[in-house]
Structures are given as structure tokens and as C-alpha cells.
Design an enzyme around this catalytic site. Structure first.
Site: not given
Ligand SMILES: NC(=O)c1ccc[n+]([C@@H]2O[C@H](COP(=O)([O-])OP(=O)(O)OC[C@H]3O[C@@H](n4cnc5c(N)ncnc54)[C@H](O)[C@@H]3O)[C@@H](O)[C@H]2O)c1
Length: 442
Positions: A30, A35, A119, A149-150, A152, A258, A261, A325
């Protein structure tokens, strides 16, 4: 198989831990150094039910690194789980996904399958494949897959291991077979499709769920005016199997990382090719209005909020997560503060709240002590204890605004036979035995 994961957020960490649980070795990187440092020292940067246990049980197969090249050199299958937040125009900001793609292309010395789990708007996976292949100065093959990914939040580990379906979008049969094999121990139908369809499918699924919430919230606005009971109405609608009761609960509106946005992102992506998505637009607008109407209810009742003591219960966008968020608590707290209210908040997981002027209490009891108005924003099960007589007596005024319809009108009516109480919720008539004299005191 050894898997690489970029992004140790909610999706990346859950993906890593669940693949490790299924016997794979996983390396996670990451960009946020703190983290990785937390994970290397055995901690977790997020809260997710059962994640900590599973992380400990699979610690031998989980590796955390700051080193991008280590992930790329050791793994032939790499998942991108970086964020795709909303940019200032409401579009999906793809810079994180793009940055990872460029790094993979720059540092690879063998063919890679790159799985985008983030996403992303339709067409992104193909664009990333072109980007990786155009940038390279070698004859390597970068094959991209979209595997939305779906899960929750709050139930993420369970959902990842027990999905209702697995979607694999790719134009490369060999890559499909490899990712399909990766999920062989899962008991879920596999949808095999092209990248763009997989991308749109994810947005269509999220929009539909958000639309269901906004639909019942729209009906709740009418129900408020008619004096009807939205919970009975929702129950009566939801028992029709063609409709279903899930996501049909009226409340202050949805938040989270989600829905808000993703609605903006797909709306913008459609507008760019001159396609109108009126349901999507209305879904966001109804959601915004729902929060505003709830605030107005509080304001009208209190006849002005200046110096009123408000207890805000629940800050995360939903129970069982620490995620703030787009949480409805943020906009509500902002409005209350701008009217001069003094807020003491409590949430079982959130300790730091970014709205200035809000005090975060250590317990529900501390937050409601001497409150003029108690406002429920997130339906944490432990908030059920709010109705204990000693808790109501602890408030300065026995006034509850319930933004999640946590309590049935019946239990509120029973309670109001024992003490003085004013209770308002969403799409249901108020329950109040406050005398006119008491109302003036409010
Ligand atoms: N949170 C959910 O419930 C959920 C469910 C389904 C899909 N998604 C999708 O999944 C994706 C991630 O969501 P999330 O909630 O895990 O986000 P998040 O912000 O918790 O995690 C994203 C991580 O990516 C890291 N990151 C950013 N740039 C990077 C890089 N260049 N190299 C390595 N790491 C990097 C960030 O530091 C962060 O820790 C989004 O597109 C979101 O829409 C989220």
C-alpha cells in the site's frame, strides 16, 4: 498460487485475508506507509468483523511490504484494490488505479494477469490494458481482468467468502480460466463476461440498491405528510417476492464509500456519451433531500437550535464499521453546528470525528447526559438501551429524533405510558406526551 495485492483498504485487506484462508500466499503493498507498518506489527488499520482473527490464523501466508517491485517480481496474478474516489466534477478519479498499472508495466519481468477489483467506469479495464502494453519496452503480455467486488462493509469477510455471484470480465480465455480456478473453492455462480459489461454490472447493482433505499425514502416523505406508518408500508411491499424487503427501510439516507460516489461516477460516464440516467440522478437527489428534511424536523421542533445541546448517536455510515466516508452524520452535524447547536456524539467505533466543534463522548450515557435533543443517526444495536428509563431520565429533555426508525411505535407508546417523551422518526407519526408547557421549555 502466490497473489499480489495493491491497496490495503477495506477491499484489499479482506481479499488478501480471504485468499490466504483458502490456502494462497499473498503479498500486500500500500502506498500509505503507516498502513503497512501497522500490519507488519500485527495490527489492523481498519475495523472489520472477524478480520483480526482471520489475519492471525493465516499470518504465515500473509506478507506486507513497502516494496512495489517485490510484489511484481514474486506474483504472476496481481489484484488492484486501490481507491476510486469521486473527483471535484463527480467523476471517478482513476489516478490510483493508473499509478499501480504503470508500476506493474514498468517493473515486470514476466507476463502478468492484472485483476482490477476496484469499481471503475466502463472501458477502464481496457484502457489500463492499453496503458500497460503501450508503456512497456519488452515483449511481455499484460492481460487485464475485471472482477468487481460486492462485499458489504461490516460483513465484508463473510460476504467475500459467501458471495451471491462472482463476476469475471475479460477478453482473454486463458486469464479467465486462471481466475476461475482461483475461485474454485467458492460456492457461487460465476458470471463470465467482457470487461466493460463486468464494470457496468457493478455500477448497475449498486445503483439499484441505492434506488431501492431512495424509493422507500421518497414514499416516507409522503407518509410523513399523510400521518401513515412507513414501516408497515415497507413490510407490506417487501413481502412481495418480486420486490423483496432488503434495502427497503426508510431512514435519514445512505452514505458510505460506494453508493454516493458510484451514482455520480456512472451518471457522469453516461453523460459523456450523451445517455441520460434519470433514475440515478433522482436517487442521489432524494437521498440529499432526506437528510435535509430530517434536519428541518429537528429545527422546527426545537424552535431554533442556538445553544441547544444535541446528543448525536452513531457516526459511522452504518453499524459495524468505523468508516465515515459520506456518512449522514457529517452533513447533519455541519448543519446543526451552523445553527449554533452544541453537539456531543458517541459511536462504538469512531473516536475522531472531523466536524469541528463536535465533542466525542466515551459512552452513550455520557453523550445523552443533559441533552436537549437526542438524535439517532446510525442503528448500532447497542443503542436499543437508549430507551431504558434511567437513560431517558438522564437527558435534560426527553426528546428523541430517530433517523433510522430503530424503535417500533408500539414500544415508544408503551414507554410514554411510564414517562414524558417526545419521539419523532421517519415517515411515521410523532409520539409525544409533552405538555404544551413542556414544549415551551424546549
Ligand atoms: N468499501 C467497500 O465496501 C467496497 C465494496 C466494493 C467495491 N469497493 C471498491 O473497491 C475499491 C477500494 O475500496 P476501499 O473501500 O477498499 O478503499 P480504501 O480507501 O479503504 O483502500 C484503498 C487503498 O488503496 C491504497 N492505494 C492508493 N494508491 C495506491 C497505490 N498507488 N499503490 C498501492 N496502494 C494504493 C490506499 O492507500 C488505500 O489504503 C474502490 O474502487 C471501491 O469503490 C469498495
Amino acid at each position: 498460487m502466490k497473489l499480489g495485492i495493491f491497496g490495503a483498504g477495506y477491499v484489499g485487506l479482506v481479499t488478501a485475508v480471504c485468499f490466504a484462508e483458502k490456502g494462497h500466499d499473498v503479498i500486500i503493498q500500500d502506498i500509505a506507509k503507516e498502513k503497512i507498518a501497522t500490519l507488519q506489527s500485527g495490527g489492523l488499520p481498519i475495523f472489520e468483523e472477524s478480520l483480526e482473527n482471520m489475519l492471525q490464523q493465516n499470518s504465515k501466508r500473509l506478507h506486507f511490504t513497502h516494496d512495489v517491485s517485490k510484489v511484481i517480481s514474486e506474483c504472476d496474478v496481481i489484484f488492484i484494490c486501490a481507491g476510486t474516489p469521486q473527483d471535484e466534477n463527480g467523476k471517478a478519479d482513476l489516478s490510483q488505479v493508473e499509478a499501480v498499472t504503470k508500476e506493474i508495466s514498468r517493473l515486470s519481468t514476466s507476463d502478468k494477469i492484472i485483476v482490477i477489483k476496484s469499481t471503475v467506469p466502463p472501458g477502464t479495464t481496457e484502457k489500463m490494458e492499453q496503458l500497460a502494453n503501450n508503456q512497456k519496452e519488452n515483449s511481455l503480455k499484460y492481460s487485464f481482468v475485471h472482477n468487481p467486488e460486492f462485499l458489504r462493509q461490516g460483513k465484508a469477510v463473510y460476504d467475500f467468502l459467501n458471495p451471491s455471484r462472482i463476476v469475471i470480465g475479460t477478453s482473454d480465455k486463458e486469464s479467465f480460466n486462471i481466475i476461475n480456478d482461483l475461485y474454485q473453492n467458492w460456492n457461487a455462480p460465476i458470471i463470465e463476461t467482457d470487461c466493460k459489461s463486468a464494470e457496468l454490472l457493478k455500477y448497475a447493482a449498486n445503483s439499484f440498491l441505492a434506488m431501492k433505499i431512495s424509493y422507500i425514502n421518497m414514499i416516507s416523505q409522503l407518509s410523513d405528510q399523510l400521518g401513515t406508518n412507513i414501516d408497515d408500508i415497507a413490510a407490506g411491499i417487501g413481502l412481495d417476492p418480486r420486490i423483496g424487503g432488503d434495502f427497503l427501510k426508510a431512514g435519514i439516507g445512505f452514505g458510505g464509500s460506494c453508493f454516493p460516489k458510484d451514482l455520480q461516477a456512472i451518471g457522469n460516464a453516461a453523460a459523456e456519451i450523451e445517455v441520460e440516467l434519470p433514475f440515478i440522478k433522482q436517487t442521489s437527489e432524494i437521498n440529499k433531500k432526506q437528510g435535509e428534511l430530517f434536519f428541518e424536523k429537528i429545527k422546527v421542533f426545537s424552535k431554533g437550535l442556538n445553544n441547544k445541546k444535541i446528543a448525536l448517536l452513531g457516526l459511522s455510515f452504518k453499524p459495524f464499521t468505523d468508516d465515515l466516508r459520506s456518512a449522514p452524520s457529517l452533513a447533519l452535524a455541519d448543519r446543526l453546528i451552523s445553527e449554533g447547536a452544541q453537539i456531543t456524539a458517541f459511536d462504538p467505533l469512531v473516536r475522531i470525528f472531523p466536524v469541528s466543534g463536535v465533542q466525542v463522548a466515551a459512552s452513550l450515557e455520557e453523550a445523552i447526559k443533559d441533552a436537549d435533543i437526542t438524535v439517532l443517526v446510525t442503528e448500532w444495536p447497542e443503542f436499543k438501551k437508549l430507551l431504558r428509563i434511567e437513560n431517558i431520565e438522564n437527558m435534560s429533555k426527553p426528546v428523541i429524533f430517530d433517523g433510522r426508525n430503530m424503535f417500533s411505535l408500539e414500544e415508544i407508546k408503551n414507554l410514554s405510558n411510564q414517562l414524558t417523551l417526545h419521539y419523532e422518526s421517519i415517515g411515521r407519526p410523532p409520539v409525544s406526551n409533552l405538555s404544551v408547557k413542556n414544549q415551551i421549555l424546549i
